[in-house]
Design an enzyme around this catalytic site. Structure first.
Site, PDB file in Angstrom:
ATOM      1  N   GLU A 304       7.415  -7.525  -3.214  1.00  0.00           N
ATOM      2  CA  GLU A 304       6.436  -8.283  -3.419  1.00  0.00           C
ATOM      3  C   GLU A 304       6.852  -9.271  -5.143  1.00  0.00           C
ATOM      4  O   GLU A 304       6.574  -8.280  -5.752  1.00  0.00           O
ATOM      5  CB  GLU A 304       5.533  -7.024  -4.339  1.00  0.00           C
ATOM      6  N   ASP A 383       2.908   2.800   2.550  1.00  0.00           N
ATOM      7  CA  ASP A 383       2.484   2.351   0.877  1.00  0.00           C
ATOM      8  C   ASP A 383       1.830   3.991   0.250  1.00  0.00           C
ATOM      9  O   ASP A 383       0.044   3.518   0.123  1.00  0.00           O
ATOM     10  CB  ASP A 383       2.031   1.218   0.092  1.00  0.00           C
ATOM     11  N   GLU A 411      -2.812   7.247  -6.242  1.00  0.00           N
ATOM     12  CA  GLU A 411      -3.199   5.301  -6.296  1.00  0.00           C
ATOM     13  C   GLU A 411      -3.831   4.904  -4.990  1.00  0.00           C
ATOM     14  O   GLU A 411      -4.488   4.581  -4.865  1.00  0.00           O
ATOM     15  CB  GLU A 411      -2.056   4.726  -5.923  1.00  0.00           C
TER      16      GLU A 411
END
Length: 833
Positions: A304, A383, A411
């Site tokens: 990332e 994820d 998240e």
């Protein structure tokens, strides 16, 4: 009769007391009934420590605090072994010197503890001991937990050892005080590139972590600011470490792999360059001189946008080892994140698959990492989605230390605006058999190092607590931190036990309160999955944005690799060996057999593993498309039932937390309906297959805002279209607008629901009038993570108990503010109060 009234008065008085949630599960609320009688009899009047260590002192003070809260009694604080009944706290070495006749076991593992009752004539001792001070501290908290839960401590003879040697929390806190994926306010560690002036809250947090046996905590983001390693920043790290130290929580830092260049001024960060090797060594020599108990370091590299060893054609082993060797003389560990993938993949290539990345990057490096390196592996291959299979990498590293990384902060799980208890999900992962040997090899055994006899293993949780009074931003989300700690200590504890403990310690021992919270928590993961992304679709959220609101197509046509490949014929990602990406082949054969064909694959992961026609029949006999419709309606209804159940606890829970949890659940019920409508409408449009129950697209009592009589409001498209009923909303671009509806139904009590958009770039005002009478008004100031009209900002306002007659005119007036346009989606008028 008088006794009954007195008990009711006490309960009402207790419920009226406002609690903030700051004390979490360490409230030490006054005991009552049999629990009070039993503890008053069994808890001595004195608590003594055998040594002079900091952690023993913390344990002694904690026990005094706990007993004061639960029994209203102030214990005497002694040292040594008193000549009277007492709780005696000390290490085995200390107690062997003071009372060798006790013959305490010396076979406990590091950080373990023993609780033992010893009778010496008329003197009765409750002995809390362990091989080291951490074990003694953990044992003290365990004894207090027993008392708080009403368990007998009359005769004790037990010991307990942590399953995972490393039990750390990660925090993604930035040095400026913001938190990446944090949902409870600003950082408790940092503000304006410095440690906070007052770190009392860090010490209080350390106390919470010690009560769970957490032995380490990282204090900055894995997307690390290189300044963390600057020489003049070291005193800031030392101050945070000082705040944690009395509770046995060792500090961990995340570092940027490019630091030799960005901080050290070298012209390279090549891990094999002698100057780089020397820089890492001298840097950690300096850090350990100031923070001698630093537990270790975390690195995120080549992921990332973070720099990594690929810049020099080096391996991840090269990168990890250069840092690990600088840490080793000081006893430090290097946790190297296995979260490495290419986020620029070509989505048009059907063989590309992000799920393969961790195994592709690390399997062939097995055995090439130093012994103080640990590969930190996320529970699933993508994820932290609402449901993923277990990462195959767990079963493929036999000669390398590994740890499992779980996400406590929510998240992709509603970001603390939705109640989602994650312990049941974590239990499924930890118990999953990877078939790495002929005997069972569950993930917990692999990640702890037990299966392959590795020296280190661990369980890591991304916590991201903040300055919010209740730490998590949602009272119910605290349970995830508690559950993580309990499982890190003992992954064999059941989810029901954890939920019961947390409810009783955090809220009340009232059976109705405990049972209601348990039911809510234990079903909440499946409920959230049902109204977001069932069957292995993953969380159908805005993955290129805030990861919160519904956006079905955000997963597609980009390089991030969370594709679900939905089209007009079917849905799901083909990861089979025979026709797909080959991901399934990364598992051992026994596991691969489970996932290789649709017939064998469990329904919960079917669309993660295979591209399936909408008409395909699940094991339940229901078609894929109908399951998608049904599960979303079931999920939304379940949240509505949570609201009703919680309302039954009024007067049994303190007023502040009762009100705040109710508001959170009511908000979640509105969001669940947004998700329900968005996902079902999207799939009905894409598949051209109607809901056999006729619900999708047909909403009883709903009036679209654009169909109302508008003054000033203009009709506008909402993106993504599925986030609004009918794909449109009305927005006000002038100083004030209104939308009017004339009621034509039967007379009676009704509930009015107003679906509006609450963006975070203004504070629009709304006012609702019935005829000339105002019946409600509010300001849209909720903290929603979006500046747009979308699934994230879509919010529901409920006005109950309104008596309506045919011909009544209801007017909603919107007053924009800033960039917030006082937008409306629809109103619903439903029967009942």
């Amino acid at each position: 009769m008088r006794v009954t009234h007195f008990i009711w008065f006490l309960a009402a008085a207790s419920a009226s007391w406002a609690e903030s949630g700051y004390d979490a599960w360490l409230r030490y609320a006054p005991l009552s009934g049999n629990s009070l009688t039993q503890a008053s009899r069994d808890v001595p009047m004195a608590v003594a420590i055998a040594g002079k260590g900091t952690l023993e002192s913390s344990a002694q003070q904690e026990f005094v605090r706990g007993v004061k809260g639960m029994l209203g009694r102030t214990m005497r604080m002694e040292s040594g072994v008193p000549k009277e009944s007492a709780v005696v706290i000390g290490t085995m070495r200390e107690l062997a010197g003071l009372s060798p006749q006790w013959k305490l076991s010396a076979d406990l593992l590091p950080e373990s503890f023993s609780l033992k009752t010893i009778q010496s004539g008329n003197i009765r001792y409750i002995v809390v001991t362990g091989p080291d001070e951490r074990g003694v501290l953990y044992g003290t908290f365990a004894l207090l937990r027993k008392i708080a839960l009403g368990e007998s401590i009359d005769t004790l003879d037990s010991f307990d050892s942590p399953y995972f040697p490393v039990r750390w929390l990660n925090h993604w806190d930035n040095l400026d005080g913001t938190i990446e994926r944090g949902y409870a306010g600003r950082s408790i560690f940092w503000d304006n590139l410095h440690a906070r002036p007052d770190l009392t809250r860090v010490s209080d947090y350390g106390r919470m972590l010690a009560s769970l046996g957490i032995n380490g905590c990282s204090i900055n983001n894995v997307n690390a600011n290189p300044r963390i390693l600057a020489a003049d920043f070291l005193p800031e790290i030392a101050r945070v470490a000082d705040a944690f130290r009395p509770w046995g929580v060792r500090t961990v830092i995340s570092v940027d792999f490019g630091s030799p260049k960005t901080v050290g001024g070298l012209d390279t960060f090549d891990p094999l360059d002698p100057a780089v090797i020397a820089w890492w060594r001298s840097t950690f020599d300096r850090i350990y001189a100031a923070v001698p108990d630093l537990a270790g370091v975390i690195i995120k590299a080549d992921s990332e946008g973070r720099v990594g060893p690929s810049a020099y054609n080096r391996t991840h082993a090269d990168a990890a080892n250069v840092v690990a060797r600088a840490l080793k003389p000081h006893g430090g560990l290097l946790f190297y994140r296995g979260f490495v993938y290419d986020h620029h993949m070509d989505w048009n290539n059907p063989k590309n698959d992000r799920a393969r990345a961790a195994d592709d990057n690390f399997r062939n490096l097995d055995g090439k990492f130093d012994d103080n390196v640990v590969i930190q592996i996320k529970n699933g291959p993508i994820d932290f989605q609402v449901r993923e299979p277990v990462s195959p990498l767990f079963g493929n590293l036999e000669k390398t230390n590994e740890a499992i990384e779980l996400q406590i902060t929510q998240e992709y799980m509603g970001q603390a605006r939705h109640t989602v208890f994650l312990t049941p999900m974590w239990k499924e992962v930890l118990d999953f058999d990877m078939h790495a040997r002929s005997t069972p090899t569950p993930v917990k055994g692999l990640a702890s190092g037990k299966v392959f006899g590795r020296p280190i293993g661990g369980m890591i949780g991304v916590a991201n607590v903040g300055l919010n009074e209740n730490w998590s931003g949602n009272h119910m989300s605290q349970a995830n931190l508690y559950g993580f700690g309990r499982l890190a200590w003992n992954p064999n504890i059941g989810s029901q036990q954890i939920a019961r403990e947390w409810a009783q310690l955090t809220f009340s021992s009232d059976p109705k309160v405990v049972d209601t919270i348990m039911k809510l928590q234990l079903t909440s993961w499946r409920t959230y999955e049902n109204y977001t992304g069932p069957l292995g679709l993953q969380t159908l959220t805005d993955i290129t944005g805030n990861h919160y609101g519904v956006s079905v197509e955000a997963s597609e046509r980009n390089g991030w690799g969370q594709w679900h490949r939905a089209d007009e014929k079917g849905v799901g990602m083909d990861r089979s060996v025979a026709t797909g990406t080959g991901y399934v082949g990364q598992y051992r054969p026994e596991v691969a057999t489970i996932y290789e064909t649709p017939t064998n694959t469990p329904d919960d992961l079917l669309l993660f593993m295979h591209h399936i026609p909408y008409t395909y029949k699940l094991h339940s006999g229901k078609s894929v498309i109908q399951y998608l419709y049904d599960s979303h309606y079931e999920g939304a209804e379940a949240i509505a039932q949570y609201v009703r159940d919680w309302k039954d606890l009024q007067g049994r829970v303190d007023e502040r937390r009762y009100t705040e949890v109710l508001a959170q659940l009511e908000y979640q019920a509105g969001q669940a309906q947004v998700w329900r409508d968005a996902v079902t409408q999207w799939f009905q449009k894409e598949s051209s297959i109607a809901d056999e129950k006729g619900r999708v697209g047909h909403y009883l009592g709903r009036v679209e805002a654009e169909a109302m009589s508008l003054s000033g409001y203009i009709v506008t498209d909402v993106i993504p279209w599925e986030a609004a009923s009918g794909g449109k909303a009305i927005a006000c671009k002038i100083s004030q607008c209104s939308a009017t509806y004339e009621y034509s139904g039967a007379a009676g009590l009704r509930t009015i629901r107003i679906q509006y958009f609450d963006q975070n770039n203004g504070a629009a005002k709304y006012r609702v009038t019935l005829g000339h009478q105002m019946i409600d008004e509010w300001v849209a100031t909720d903290h929603i993570p979006t500046t747009k009209l979308d699934g994230s900002s879509s919010t529901r306002r409920t006005i109950p108990n309104v008596f309506l007659r045919p011909g009544d005119k209801m007017r909603i007036t919107g007053i924009p503010d800033g960039q917030e346009s006082a937008a409306l989606d629809y109103i619903e008028i439903v029967e009942g109060p």
